[in-house]
Scaffold this motif. Structure first.
Motif, PDB file in Angstrom:
ATOM      1  N   PHE A 115       0.052 -29.501 -20.908  1.00 21.71           N
ATOM      2  CA  PHE A 115       0.958 -28.474 -21.441  1.00 21.71           C
ATOM      3  C   PHE A 115       2.193 -28.343 -20.551  1.00 21.71           C
ATOM      4  CE2 PHE A 115       2.336 -23.994 -21.538  1.00 21.71           C
ATOM      5  CZ  PHE A 115       2.647 -23.865 -22.874  1.00 21.71           C
ATOM      6  N   THR A 116       1.990 -28.384 -19.238  1.00 24.37           N
ATOM      7  CA  THR A 116       3.114 -28.302 -18.293  1.00 24.37           C
ATOM      8  C   THR A 116       4.079 -29.465 -18.496  1.00 24.37           C
ATOM      9  OG1 THR A 116       1.689 -27.213 -16.668  1.00 24.37           O
ATOM     10  CG2 THR A 116       3.719 -28.203 -15.842  1.00 24.37           C
ATOM     11  N   ARG A 117       3.526 -30.652 -18.636  1.00 29.52           N
ATOM     12  CA  ARG A 117       4.356 -31.844 -18.799  1.00 29.52           C
ATOM     13  C   ARG A 117       5.071 -31.837 -20.155  1.00 29.52           C
ATOM     14  NH1 ARG A 117       0.558 -34.825 -18.094  1.00 29.52           N
ATOM     15  NH2 ARG A 117       0.058 -35.635 -20.159  1.00 29.52           N
ATOM     16  N   LEU A 118       4.351 -31.473 -21.215  1.00 25.21           N
ATOM     17  CA  LEU A 118       4.908 -31.547 -22.567  1.00 25.21           C
ATOM     18  C   LEU A 118       5.926 -30.449 -22.852  1.00 25.21           C
ATOM     19  CD1 LEU A 118       1.581 -32.440 -24.403  1.00 25.21           C
ATOM     20  CD2 LEU A 118       3.538 -33.959 -24.059  1.00 25.21           C
ATOM     21  N   THR A 119       5.904 -29.365 -22.063  1.00 28.61           N
ATOM     22  CA  THR A 119       6.918 -28.320 -22.204  1.00 28.61           C
ATOM     23  C   THR A 119       8.073 -28.525 -21.227  1.00 28.61           C
ATOM     24  OG1 THR A 119       5.630 -26.895 -20.695  1.00 28.61           O
ATOM     25  CG2 THR A 119       5.306 -26.573 -23.069  1.00 28.61           C
ATOM     26  N   ASP A 120       8.097 -29.694 -20.583  1.00 31.97           N
ATOM     27  CA  ASP A 120       9.155 -30.031 -19.614  1.00 31.97           C
ATOM     28  C   ASP A 120       9.215 -29.017 -18.469  1.00 31.97           C
ATOM     29  OD1 ASP A 120       9.959 -32.297 -21.047  1.00 31.97           O
ATOM     30  OD2 ASP A 120      11.273 -31.112 -22.329  1.00 31.97           O
ATOM     31  N   SER A 121       8.048 -28.554 -18.042  1.00 30.47           N
ATOM     32  CA  SER A 121       7.994 -27.548 -16.973  1.00 30.47           C
ATOM     33  C   SER A 121       7.673 -28.146 -15.610  1.00 30.47           C
ATOM     34  CB  SER A 121       6.940 -26.479 -17.316  1.00 30.47           C
ATOM     35  OG  SER A 121       7.242 -25.850 -18.538  1.00 30.47           O
ATOM     36  N   GLY A 122       7.608 -29.469 -15.523  1.00 29.48           N
ATOM     37  CA  GLY A 122       7.245 -30.117 -14.268  1.00 29.48           C
ATOM     38  C   GLY A 122       8.197 -29.816 -13.125  1.00 29.48           C
ATOM     39  N   LEU A 123       9.449 -29.524 -13.463  1.00 32.58           N
ATOM     40  CA  LEU A 123      10.434 -29.144 -12.446  1.00 32.58           C
ATOM     41  C   LEU A 123      10.857 -27.684 -12.614  1.00 32.58           C
ATOM     42  CD1 LEU A 123      12.700 -32.336 -12.335  1.00 32.58           C
ATOM     43  CD2 LEU A 123      10.864 -31.687 -10.769  1.00 32.58           C
ATOM     44  N   GLY A 124       9.956 -26.871 -13.196  1.00 27.47           N
ATOM     45  CA  GLY A 124      10.253 -25.442 -13.360  1.00 27.47           C
ATOM     46  C   GLY A 124      10.530 -24.769 -12.033  1.00 27.47           C
ATOM     47  N   CYS A 125       9.867 -25.245 -10.995  1.00 25.40           N
ATOM     48  CA  CYS A 125      10.206 -24.894  -9.613  1.00 25.40           C
ATOM     49  C   CYS A 125      10.527 -26.221  -8.932  1.00 25.40           C
ATOM     50  CB  CYS A 125       9.048 -24.183  -8.921  1.00 25.40           C
ATOM     51  SG  CYS A 125       8.784 -22.496  -9.512  1.00 25.40           S
ATOM     52  N   PRO A 126      11.777 -26.477  -8.597  1.00 22.34           N
ATOM     53  CA  PRO A 126      12.204 -27.815  -8.187  1.00 22.34           C
ATOM     54  C   PRO A 126      11.858 -28.192  -6.757  1.00 22.34           C
ATOM     55  CG  PRO A 126      14.075 -26.346  -8.207  1.00 22.34           C
ATOM     56  CD  PRO A 126      12.922 -25.560  -8.715  1.00 22.34           C
ATOM     57  N   ASP A 127      11.048 -27.363  -6.062  1.00 25.59           N
ATOM     58  CA  ASP A 127      10.586 -27.721  -4.729  1.00 25.59           C
ATOM     59  C   ASP A 127       9.070 -27.560  -4.695  1.00 25.59           C
ATOM     60  OD1 ASP A 127      10.765 -25.006  -5.062  1.00 25.59           O
ATOM     61  OD2 ASP A 127      11.248 -24.577  -2.983  1.00 25.59           O
ATOM     62  N   TRP A 128       8.466 -27.843  -3.528  1.00 26.69           N
ATOM     63  CA  TRP A 128       7.007 -27.796  -3.416  1.00 26.69           C
ATOM     64  C   TRP A 128       6.636 -27.421  -1.992  1.00 26.69           C
ATOM     65  CZ3 TRP A 128       2.783 -29.705  -0.888  1.00 26.69           C
ATOM     66  CH2 TRP A 128       1.559 -29.632  -1.556  1.00 26.69           C
ATOM     67  N   PRO A 129       5.602 -26.598  -1.762  1.00 25.62           N
ATOM     68  CA  PRO A 129       4.639 -26.086  -2.751  1.00 25.62           C
ATOM     69  C   PRO A 129       5.060 -24.783  -3.413  1.00 25.62           C
ATOM     70  CG  PRO A 129       3.922 -25.487  -0.554  1.00 25.62           C
ATOM     71  CD  PRO A 129       5.191 -26.296  -0.373  1.00 25.62           C
ATOM     72  N   GLY A 130       6.047 -24.099  -2.838  1.00 18.78           N
ATOM     73  CA  GLY A 130       6.464 -22.830  -3.403  1.00 18.78           C
ATOM     74  C   GLY A 130       7.524 -22.990  -4.472  1.00 18.78           C
ATOM     75  N   CYS A 131       8.157 -21.875  -4.809  1.00 17.79           N
ATOM     76  CA  CYS A 131       9.232 -21.867  -5.799  1.00 17.79           C
ATOM     77  C   CYS A 131      10.486 -21.370  -5.087  1.00 17.79           C
ATOM     78  CB  CYS A 131       8.848 -20.943  -6.960  1.00 17.79           C
ATOM     79  SG  CYS A 131       9.900 -21.150  -8.410  1.00 17.79           S
ATOM     80  N   TYR A 132      11.400 -22.302  -4.810  1.00 18.57           N
ATOM     81  CA  TYR A 132      12.568 -22.016  -3.972  1.00 18.57           C
ATOM     82  C   TYR A 132      12.115 -21.475  -2.611  1.00 18.57           C
ATOM     83  CZ  TYR A 132      15.587 -22.902  -7.976  1.00 18.57           C
ATOM     84  OH  TYR A 132      16.232 -23.503  -9.027  1.00 18.57           O
ATOM     85  N   GLY A 133      11.037 -22.050  -2.112  1.00 19.61           N
ATOM     86  CA  GLY A 133      10.515 -21.685  -0.811  1.00 19.61           C
ATOM     87  C   GLY A 133       9.733 -20.387  -0.786  1.00 19.61           C
ATOM     88  N   LEU A 134       9.505 -19.785  -1.962  1.00 19.44           N
ATOM     89  CA  LEU A 134       8.805 -18.504  -2.037  1.00 19.44           C
ATOM     90  C   LEU A 134       7.479 -18.671  -2.775  1.00 19.44           C
ATOM     91  CD1 LEU A 134      11.989 -16.420  -2.873  1.00 19.44           C
ATOM     92  CD2 LEU A 134      10.790 -16.508  -0.671  1.00 19.44           C
ATOM     93  N   ALA A 135       6.632 -17.645  -2.695  1.00 20.73           N
ATOM     94  CA  ALA A 135       5.250 -17.786  -3.159  1.00 20.73           C
ATOM     95  C   ALA A 135       5.099 -17.738  -4.667  1.00 20.73           C
ATOM     96  CB  ALA A 135       4.376 -16.702  -2.520  1.00 20.73           C
ATOM     97  N   ASN A 136       6.051 -17.114  -5.375  1.00 18.21           N
ATOM     98  CA  ASN A 136       5.922 -17.013  -6.832  1.00 18.21           C
ATOM     99  C   ASN A 136       7.296 -16.783  -7.463  1.00 18.21           C
ATOM    100  OD1 ASN A 136       6.425 -14.010  -7.163  1.00 18.21           O
ATOM    101  ND2 ASN A 136       4.618 -13.938  -5.812  1.00 18.21           N
TER     102      ASN A 136
ATOM    103  N   THR B  25       9.025 -33.766  -5.891  1.00 21.24           N
ATOM    104  CA  THR B  25      10.071 -34.211  -4.962  1.00 21.24           C
ATOM    105  C   THR B  25      10.745 -35.504  -5.405  1.00 21.24           C
ATOM    106  OG1 THR B  25       8.405 -35.342  -3.589  1.00 21.24           O
ATOM    107  CG2 THR B  25       8.979 -33.069  -3.004  1.00 21.24           C
ATOM    108  N   LEU B  26      10.045 -36.335  -6.170  1.00 21.98           N
ATOM    109  CA  LEU B  26      10.631 -37.573  -6.695  1.00 21.98           C
ATOM    110  C   LEU B  26      11.122 -37.420  -8.128  1.00 21.98           C
ATOM    111  CD1 LEU B  26       8.212 -40.253  -5.163  1.00 21.98           C
ATOM    112  CD2 LEU B  26      10.490 -39.585  -4.378  1.00 21.98           C
ATOM    113  N   LYS B  27      11.234 -36.159  -8.576  1.00 17.88           N
ATOM    114  CA  LYS B  27      11.885 -35.826  -9.851  1.00 17.88           C
ATOM    115  C   LYS B  27      11.241 -36.508 -11.058  1.00 17.88           C
ATOM    116  CE  LYS B  27      14.776 -33.462  -7.389  1.00 17.88           C
ATOM    117  NZ  LYS B  27      14.544 -32.007  -7.258  1.00 17.88           N
TER     118      LYS B  27
END
Length: 365
Positions: A45-66, A155-157
């Motif tokens: 579902f994540t992949r098919l909704t194009d949400s794989g880069l919904g948070c473009p960093d890892w492991p957090g979201c823009y360096g934050l927890a949520n 990280t490899l987009k």
């Protein structure tokens, strides 16, 4: 993030703790199987909704927890590209996927810790160990590898070979956990093969192993279709590409593994003929899967201990064929596409059961 994952993991751990099941370790293993299956489906579902880069960093979201904490950064990215990869909805889909992935890691760590504790306790008491820690430790290192590919996916987009490997490792983790669950079931209630000749059991075991290999190839091909967004490269069935049985295809670019999403290895846009090749191979190899797994089910039907998972495989094969065709005729509806991915995971689970039982039905020399 670790606290969030721990909170998520506490629910299944609590279910195990309050369970009246005498073998709580077995229940923990099968709950981990259930959650891993669900995570694979949610990953689709994540992949098919194009949400794989919904948070473009890892492991957090823009360096934050949520995403709540990263609200300003997400809204700024969404304002620049309203239909782009970063939106508040996509960020939550991606982060929920990560939370549950980390929760599975915690469950496996709990399995490993309990196994080591019991092994040391039994050895100190001079008893035969009730659980050996080697397999849970293998699961721990495997889930760490899976987590690394999850990080590289971001990280490899969304590089297709990384995303496909991430999918295959997820299926591999499901198979390993199912095998471990089979071991717990077998220890609780050994299944027998009364009346089944050893030669017939050997044939079934070889067929089950061959079916596993064929399914692995198809999982790669299906993942390659999904990660290259080639699902609608053929919009007809059984024909493809303007009513042709064999359309124009570019195998060289389509199956070049190390390249960016939507690009050739030289950095040019991927030609449509390459997407057609990817789709066409997956579609036609499905016939091989149906033939091999169908024949295996037919041969295994005579063994009572194999009949239940074999019935499941037969039913899922029919479902897979129906949902695969439906994604083409209905122009790739999300629900059916996710269901198709769930069917693939179900085949992995059921075929692993058949392989495990076929192995341990064999008489010991």
């Amino acid at each position: 993030m670790a606290i969030t994952a721990l909170i998520v993991a506490l629910l299944p751990l609590s279910i195990v703790w309050i369970s009246k099941d005498a073998n709580k370790y077995r229940k923990l293993v099968w709950i981990a199987v259930f959650i891993t299956f669900d995570l694979i489906v949610f990953g689709a579902f994540t992949r098919l909704t194009d949400s794989g880069l919904g948070c473009p960093d890892w492991p957090g979201c823009y360096g934050l927890a949520n995403p709540f904490l990263a609200h300003d950064e997400i809204r700024a990215a969404e304002a620049l590209q309203p239909t782009g990869p970063v939106t508040m909805v996509k960020a939550w889909i991606e982060m929920i996927h990560r939370y549950f992935a980390m929760a599975i890691g915690i469950l496996i760590m709990a399995m490993m810790a309990v196994a080591w504790y019991r092994w040391r306790r039994d050895r100190a008491a001079g008893a035969v160990p009730s659980i050996r820690p080697g397999y849970p430790t293998l699961l721990f290192f495997f889930v760490c590898l899976q987590g690394a590919f999850g990080a590289w996916t971001v990280t490899l987009k969304l590089q297709p070979v990384i995303v496909t490997t991430h999918l295959l490792l997820g299926m591999g983790l499901l198979a390993l956990l199912t095998w471990f669950g089979g071991r717990q079931d077998h220890a609780l209630a050994p299944f027998g093969s009364a009346g089944v000749p050893a030669a017939a059991l050997l044939r079934i075991r070889l067929l089950a192993a061959l079916s596993g290999l064929v399914l692995l190839v198809q999982l790669f091909l299906g993942g390659w279709v999904s990660t290259n967004y080639a699902t609608l490269a053929c919009t007809e069935f059984p024909l493809c590409g303007g009513g042709k049985v064999i359309p124009e295809m570019d195998f060289e670019h389509g199956f070049h593994l190390w390249r960016e999403l939507g690009k050739t290895s030289a950095g040019h846009y991927l030609p449509f003929a390459a997407l057609t090749a990817i789709h066409w191979v997956h579609r036609n190899f499905a016939l091989v899967v149906i033939a091999v797994l169908g024949y295996t089910c037919w041969r295994a039907w005579a063994v009572p201990a194999l009949r239940k998972p074999v019935k499941g495989i037969a039913a899922v094969l029919i479902l897979q064929a129906a949902t695969g065709v439906a994604t083409i005729y209905l122009s790739f509806p999300l629900t059916i596409a996710v269901l198709h991915n769930a069917g693939a995971a179900a085949l992995v689970l059921l075929l692993t059961m058949v392989n495990y039982r076929a192995k341990f039905l064999m008489p010991t020399p």
